[in-house]
Design a protein around this motif. Structure first.
Motif, short mmCIF file in Angstrom:
data_model
loop_
_atom_site.label_atom_id
_atom_site.label_comp_id
_atom_site.label_asym_id
_atom_site.label_seq_id
_atom_site.Cartn_x
_atom_site.Cartn_y
_atom_site.Cartn_z
N GLY A 177 21.98 -7.44 7.92
CA GLY A 177 23.40 -7.69 8.09
C GLY A 177 24.17 -7.52 6.80
O GLY A 177 23.61 -7.24 5.73
N LEU A 178 25.46 -7.69 6.88
CA LEU A 178 26.34 -7.55 5.72
C LEU A 178 26.00 -8.56 4.64
O LEU A 178 26.01 -8.24 3.45
CB LEU A 178 27.80 -7.72 6.16
N ILE A 179 25.65 -9.76 5.03
CA ILE A 179 25.35 -10.80 4.05
C ILE A 179 24.08 -10.49 3.26
O ILE A 179 23.93 -10.92 2.11
CB ILE A 179 25.27 -12.18 4.73
N ASP A 180 23.17 -9.70 3.83
CA ASP A 180 21.93 -9.34 3.15
C ASP A 180 22.15 -8.35 2.02
O ASP A 180 21.29 -8.18 1.16
CB ASP A 180 20.92 -8.76 4.15
N VAL A 181 23.31 -7.70 1.98
CA VAL A 181 23.62 -6.72 0.94
C VAL A 181 23.86 -7.42 -0.40
O VAL A 181 23.57 -6.89 -1.45
CB VAL A 181 24.86 -5.88 1.34
N GLU A 213 23.35 -10.15 -3.42
CA GLU A 213 22.29 -10.92 -4.04
C GLU A 213 22.80 -12.33 -4.31
O GLU A 213 23.96 -12.64 -4.07
CB GLU A 213 21.84 -10.24 -5.33
N LYS A 214 21.94 -13.18 -4.87
CA LYS A 214 22.27 -14.59 -5.05
C LYS A 214 23.53 -14.78 -5.90
O LYS A 214 24.39 -15.57 -5.57
CB LYS A 214 21.09 -15.32 -5.69
N GLU A 215 23.67 -14.08 -6.99
CA GLU A 215 24.80 -14.28 -7.90
C GLU A 215 25.60 -12.99 -8.08
O GLU A 215 26.05 -12.68 -9.18
CB GLU A 215 24.30 -14.79 -9.26
N ASP A 216 25.79 -12.21 -7.03
CA ASP A 216 26.60 -10.99 -7.13
C ASP A 216 28.07 -11.34 -7.36
O ASP A 216 28.56 -12.38 -6.93
CB ASP A 216 26.49 -10.16 -5.85
N ARG A 217 28.77 -10.45 -8.01
CA ARG A 217 30.21 -10.59 -8.19
C ARG A 217 30.90 -9.60 -7.26
O ARG A 217 30.39 -8.53 -6.99
CB ARG A 217 30.62 -10.30 -9.63
N THR A 218 32.05 -9.98 -6.81
CA THR A 218 32.83 -9.12 -5.94
C THR A 218 34.29 -9.28 -6.30
O THR A 218 34.72 -10.34 -6.78
CB THR A 218 32.59 -9.45 -4.45
N GLU A 219 35.07 -8.24 -6.09
CA GLU A 219 36.49 -8.31 -6.37
C GLU A 219 37.21 -8.92 -5.18
O GLU A 219 36.92 -8.60 -4.03
CB GLU A 219 37.05 -6.92 -6.66
N ILE A 220 38.15 -9.80 -5.49
CA ILE A 220 38.92 -10.44 -4.43
C ILE A 220 40.33 -10.66 -4.98
O ILE A 220 40.52 -10.98 -6.15
CB ILE A 220 38.28 -11.77 -3.99
N LYS A 221 41.30 -10.42 -4.12
CA LYS A 221 42.69 -10.63 -4.52
C LYS A 221 42.98 -12.13 -4.56
O LYS A 221 42.38 -12.91 -3.83
CB LYS A 221 43.63 -9.95 -3.54
N LEU A 222 43.92 -12.51 -5.40
CA LEU A 222 44.28 -13.92 -5.53
C LEU A 222 44.82 -14.46 -4.21
O LEU A 222 44.53 -15.59 -3.83
CB LEU A 222 45.32 -14.09 -6.64
#
Length: 67
Positions: A2-6, A8-17
């Motif tokens: 699934g999408l959540i399996d992509v 890792e434990k401490e991955d960073r992702t970009e998110i708008k405020l």
């Protein structure tokens, strides 16, 4: 897979405020509602809290008028 399996434990992702604020607000509302339910708050008060409008009830439990 699934999408959540992509991620890792401490991955960073970009998110708008604005997205972060929406997620935090939704989490706070959910936590507040769970506390309300766990404390057996009457349904009328829960609805008034969520809608922000006072409900008018036909049922009068106590009268302030003198007899």
């Amino acid at each position: 897979m699934g999408l959540i399996d992509v991620f890792e434990k401490e991955d960073r992702t970009e998110i708008k405020l604005s997205q972060l604020c929406e997620m935090l607000s939704a989490g706070a509302k959910t936590e507040l509602l769970m506390n309300v339910v766990n404390c057996d708050v009457p349904h009328q008060y829960i609805r008034e809290m969520v809608t922000g409008e006072k409900e008018v009830s036909d049922c009068v439990l106590f009268s302030t008028e003198k007899r």
